[in-house]
Scaffold this active site. Structure first.
Site, mmCIF file in Angstrom:
data_model
loop_
_atom_site.group_PDB
_atom_site.id
_atom_site.type_symbol
_atom_site.label_atom_id
_atom_site.label_comp_id
_atom_site.label_asym_id
_atom_site.label_seq_id
_atom_site.Cartn_x
_atom_site.Cartn_y
_atom_site.Cartn_z
ATOM 1 N N LYS A 1 -9.384 1.608 -11.959
ATOM 2 C CA LYS A 1 -8.282 2.333 -11.326
ATOM 3 C C LYS A 1 -7.095 2.376 -12.282
ATOM 4 O O LYS A 1 -6.841 1.401 -13.011
ATOM 5 C CB LYS A 1 -7.922 1.593 -10.031
ATOM 6 C CG LYS A 1 -6.962 2.298 -9.106
ATOM 7 C CD LYS A 1 -6.790 1.465 -7.824
ATOM 8 C CE LYS A 1 -5.841 2.109 -6.834
ATOM 9 N NZ LYS A 1 -5.756 1.307 -5.576
ATOM 10 N N SER B 1 -6.339 3.994 -1.475
ATOM 11 C CA SER B 1 -5.867 4.668 -2.670
ATOM 12 C C SER B 1 -6.851 4.642 -3.843
ATOM 13 O O SER B 1 -6.708 5.440 -4.763
ATOM 14 C CB SER B 1 -4.555 4.026 -3.128
ATOM 15 O OG SER B 1 -4.766 2.676 -3.510
ATOM 16 N N SER C 1 -7.131 -0.367 0.357
ATOM 17 C CA SER C 1 -7.331 0.634 -0.702
ATOM 18 C C SER C 1 -8.635 0.527 -1.486
ATOM 19 O O SER C 1 -8.958 1.439 -2.238
ATOM 20 C CB SER C 1 -6.153 0.590 -1.677
ATOM 21 O OG SER C 1 -5.064 1.302 -1.148
#
Lengths: 487, 474
Positions: free
Chosen positions: A79, A154, A178
């Site tokens: 990420k 996310s 997330s």
């Protein structure tokens, strides 16, 4: 089986048996990214040349008979809020669109030490704020099961890339769900470790007391393998736990006989999607058939977790994101009249709407005169929720429920309704508030063939139980072996 | 109308730890800008602080020396505000649970004691430095100082005059230097203070409205700022006005203060517990270990010097005010076994020379002084000559024996040599000789002086006396 649909542990075996080389695997992954990712949009940065170069170096080591870890020679993507030395780390924000860290996060150091190959950086909601990856400055990631749907967030880029075979495994971060929610939306396994089990050093902070880095993988075996690679004490992180960490693959036993599992009634009734509820009932049935005892119970303060979570996380975020002021690095407004104007324009132009909303919410909650009513109250609720879970774990080895109340929704469907979006965190946020470990494993599909995830929660540092239950469930069902059609 | 001035201080002192509070960068002063920093102290994205344990120990030591209670559980908090010298846009400090609370320092005011309460001492990080001058188009930032550990000492409003504040600051400085918690170099900014001041009509119980004056970098500017602000407030009240609660900036060059911001414009720092750091827990063992490192403090030392070395109270107070001087004294006494002489040299010639040369460190070692005293005691040089040697020693840091040798300052006590000089003096001063022989015994003084003049003061005066008498009475 195609290289790109193989899980980490199979790739690892094939590298060991010389059936596949690290170069072949890396090449296959890069080629697939080029071919498929324009459809999925999961990567912000792909480091093709460097990854291929590294794979050749590592393959030379393998050929020379050097020791290799279970993730050695295997590409990984992370990420874009995890700092990678020399590779842009943008947090999917205009604010950091030009930021290249001069240091590696501790997890990146660990991956490199174990000879995994960093292939790229994955899309996300800006600064990890959001549940659909629509809040990225750069692009909207699509759900591989239906590209008109969101991948969740996310860590949407991480979940989508693993689901679409664009990377064997990924690292995400989880502040209120997330990792788990996008894992659920994309039909992959996503684990949020206990707070303190994985170093946060180098993870760009959203809410420091809630953030954790964790793996997104194709199955539970890989999850255990990656946890072995990243968990552990780090002296660079004062909130890291200095304890003994187990070999997580030791929990891949396919034996859950006699385990007591709680099913909170609050998780099964609160306006959840009917297909999701059915899938969970079915999953509980599977666990019972394997010798576990599932029992309805109550986590009565569940509904307070959302307001508490949004107050605590936004308060911390308002402080954590204050450093992006245009003075030292990152975006700076091109025209300004004085210092205050520099701050105001830089932050107005550099942050997206959701980030600004949270900064304002958090600033308000910490302001003098409001602190007691909001932030302090939220901390009190936090204690109550922790106690609620502690009582549950006196009686149960684990708690299960849906990861999210719905399956993946259409892109744009909720973007104008932040409150509805926030309510999607109802089952995941309380876990961060209490610092517990939890995993989302695929447990079915809805009527539109969109994946459903089951969340398993255990007591602090008991990731072993999550892996044990998840693995037994996976071995006795077929959900993890399904792949979206993309070619 | 008679007014009473009420003063409280907030003192910031840089700690003398080798590395910064949350990273391993050096705390050394100066250095090329932005070379003493790293991703942690410059607040790069994703980095985390790790508390330097020495900071806790140094701060607790300061607390113990100032009679504070050390809390076994304290925590660190974020103080949020935007400024370019603060790269994280928050300063990690301590809000509601500081490391040390409820202490005091007894200060000496012309032999009257006064107790000044210490409300709290907490740890925090220093900010960087903006450089405005040498750059036309903007300001530059040096982050070298960023993350240097500080303690903030907050006093009760117990001081009543600039003199109280001056003596208190001297005591604080002395204690911090004794404990080696800080080197207190004010010109390097390692000791600075904010002054909270209000006035009230003498005898009133209620406190007046106070103002805060920021960042006073020397004891002199603190006393000047207090005098100026007290006068300003009294003038306003006398002319029927009232005091605004505000923060003011002291301009030391102009000797005036200016309003910086009013109460309404005061920052809301939005303090909250620093989530990246665990609470600071000091257990009894750790506290005992810290206690065991506490040296003898100035007050105790003063009492011991009076007792043990029998030197006057005033001398003891001056000598013990600085640890360097006190250590120097003790070592020199140990080597010379003459406390009285060492004390006299320090109180007289040394203090004078240091004051006149604005020298902060004694430029020679205690053994130099001890040796000088022995030279006098053994009659190698006269007490008068010794003053010359002392001055040379101060200027060159040479051994006294070398100076005496080089400059030919030894006492002349060769009887033959002196006899020749005496005879010559007697011959060339017939008037004085006659006076003496006629009963004006005092006239010998002039003749002694003449012999001393001939020998440039080096003649042994007793021997000169004896030889002169022999010559005159023969």
């Amino acid at each position: 089986m195609e290289i790109c649909s193989m899980p980490v542990h199979i790739l690892s075996d094939k590298i060991k048996n010389r059936e596949l080389s690290s170069v072949e695997i890396t090449r296959a992954v890069i080629d697939r990214i080029k071919k498929i990712d324009p459809k999925i949009q999961s990567y912000i940065t792909v480091v093709e040349d460097e990854a291929l170069k590294k794979s050749r170096e590592i393959q030379n080591d393998i050929d020379a008979g050097k020791f290799l870890s279970p993730i050695g020679g295997i590409p990984v993507a992370v990420k874009d809020n995890i700092c990678t030395r020399g590779i842009p780390t943008t947090c999917a924000s205009k604010m950091l669109s030009n930021f290249i860290p001069p240091y590696d996060a501790t997890v990146i150091k660990k991956l490199k030490e174990q000879k995994a190959i960093i292939a790229g950086k994955l899309n996300m909601d800006e600064f990890a704020m959001g549940g659909s990856t629509e809040n990225s400055f750069f692009k909207k990631t699509k759900n591989p099961w239906n590209t008109s749907c969101v991948p969740g967030g996310s860590s949407g880029g991480a979940a989508a890339s693993v689901a679409a075979g664009l990377i064997p495994f990924a690292l995400g971060s989880d502040t209120g769900g997330s990792i788990r929610q996008p894992a659920s939306f994309c039909g992959v396994v996503g684990l949020k470790p206990t707070y303190g089990a994985v170093s946060r050093y180098g993870l760009v902070a959203f809410a420091s007391s809630l953030d954790q880095i964790g793996p997104l993988t194709k199955n539970v075996t890989d999850c255990a393998v990656v946890m072995n690679a990243i968990a552990g004490y780090d002296k660079m992180d004062s909130t890291s736990a200095n304890i003994e960490y187990p070999d997580y693959t030791g929990f891949l036993t396919n034996n859950i006989k006699g385990m007591k599992i709680g099913v909170p009634k609050e998780y099964m009734t609160k306006g959840i999607n009917e297909d999701v509820r059915k899938a969970l009932e079915n999953a509980a049935g599977v666990l019972e058939s394997l010798g576990a005892e599932c029992e309805e119970m109550s986590l009565q303060y569940t509904e307070y977790s959302i307001p508490a979570y949004y107050l605590i996380s936004s308060a911390e975020a308002s402080s954590n994101l204050a450093r992006y002021d245009g003075v030292k690095y990152g975006y700076r407004a091109s025209r300004y009249t004085d210092l205050i104007d520099l701050y105001r324009k830089t932050r107005s132009e550099g942050f997206g709407e959701e980030v600004k909303r949270r900064i304002m919410l958090g600033t308000y909650a910490l302001s003098s005169g409001y602190y007691d009513a909001y932030y302090k109250k939220a901390l009190q609720v936090r204690t109550i929720i922790m106690d609620d879970f502690n009582r549950a774990f006196d009686n149960y080895d684990a708690v299960i429920g849906p990861t999210a109340p719905t399956t993946a929704y259409k892109i744009g469907e909720k973007i104008d309704n932040p409150i509805e979006m926030y309510l999607g965190d109802i089952f995941t946020a309380s876990v961060n508030i209490a610092g517990l470990p939890a995993v989302s494993v695929p447990c079915g599909f809805d009527g539109e063939n969109m994946p459903i995830g089951m969340q398993i929660i255990a007591k602090p540092f008991d990731e072993g139980t999550l892996i044990k239950i998840g693995y037994a469930f996976e071995q006795n069902t077929d959900f993890a072996n399904k792949y979206p059609e993309l070619d | 109308m008679e007014y009473e001035i009420v003063i409280g201080l907030e003192i910031h002192s840089e700690l003398a730890t080798k590395s910064k509070i949350y990273c391993s960068c050096t705390t050394e002063f100066g250095g090329i800008p932005n070379t003493h920093c790293c991703p942690v102290c410059t607040g790069m994205p994703g980095v985390l602080p790790v508390l330097n344990k020495n900071v806790v120990e140094y701060a607790a030591k300061a607390g113990l020396a100032m009679n504070c209670k050390i809390l076994d559980f304290s925590k660190q908090d974020r103080k949020n505000y935007f400024y370019p010298d603060l790269p994280k846009a928050y300063q990690v400090s301590q809000f509601d649970l500081p490391l040390c609370v409820k202490g005091y320092i007894d200060i000496d005011l012309n032999d009257k004691k006064k107790r000044v309460g210490i409300t709290r001492i907490h740890i925090e990080e220093d900010a960087g430095k903006l450089i405005h001058d040498e750059w036309e188009t903007g300001s530059l930032i040096d982050y070298n100082r960023c993350g240097v550990p500080l303690i903030e000492i907050v006093t009760e409003p117990d001081m009543r005059s600039a003199e109280d504040a001056r003596v208190f600051m001297e005591s604080v400085r002395s204690i911090l230097k004794y404990t080696e918690v800080s080197d207190c170099k004010m010109q390097e900014g390692s000791l600075r203070a904010d002054v909270n001041l209000s006035v009230r009509i003498a005898g009133e119980k209620e406190l007046g409205t106070r103002t805060e004056m920021k960042n006073l970098n020397s004891i002199r500017s603190i006393t000047r700022a207090i005098e100026s602000e007290a006068k300003r407030q009294i003038d306003i009240i006398e002319s029927g006005g009232s005091i605004e609660q505000e923060t003011r900036r002291w301009d030391d060059e102009k000797g005036l203060s200016y309003s910086m911001r009013s109460k309404e414009e005061a920052h809301d720092y939005r303090y909250f517990p620093e989530p990246d750091l665990a609470p600071v827990i000091i257990d009894a063992n750790w506290l005992d270990r810290i206690k065991s490192t506490l040296p003898e403090l100035p007050d105790e030392r003063k009492k011991r010097y009076i007792d043990q070395y029998k030197i006057p109270g005033y001398d003891a107070k001056i000598i013990t005010a600085s640890r360097e001087t006190a250590d120097f004294f003790e070592e020199a006494v140990g080597l010379s076994n003459n406390a009285k002489a060492v004390s006299n040299w320090i109180m007289g010639d040394l203090m004078n020379l240091m004051k006149n040369s604005e020298c902060e460190e004694i430029p020679f070692s205690p053994s130099h002084l001890a040796n000088l005293i022995k030279l006098i005691e053994n009659g190698v040089i006269s007490g008068k000559i010794a003053k010359t040697v002392f001055k040379k020693m101060f200027e060159t840091a040479d051994e006294p024996e070398r100076i005496v040798e080089r400059e030919g300052l030894k006492v002349v006590n060769d009887e033959g040599q002196l006899n020749n000089i005496v005879s010559a003096v007697v011959k060339s001063n017939p008037k004085s000789v006659e006076d003496y022989r006629n009963g004006k015994k005092k006239a010998i003084g002039f003749l002694v002086g003449q012999v001393m003049k001939e020998t440039k003061g080096k003649a042994d005066p007793q021997m000169v006396n004896k030889l002169l008498k022999d010559e005159l009475e023969s």
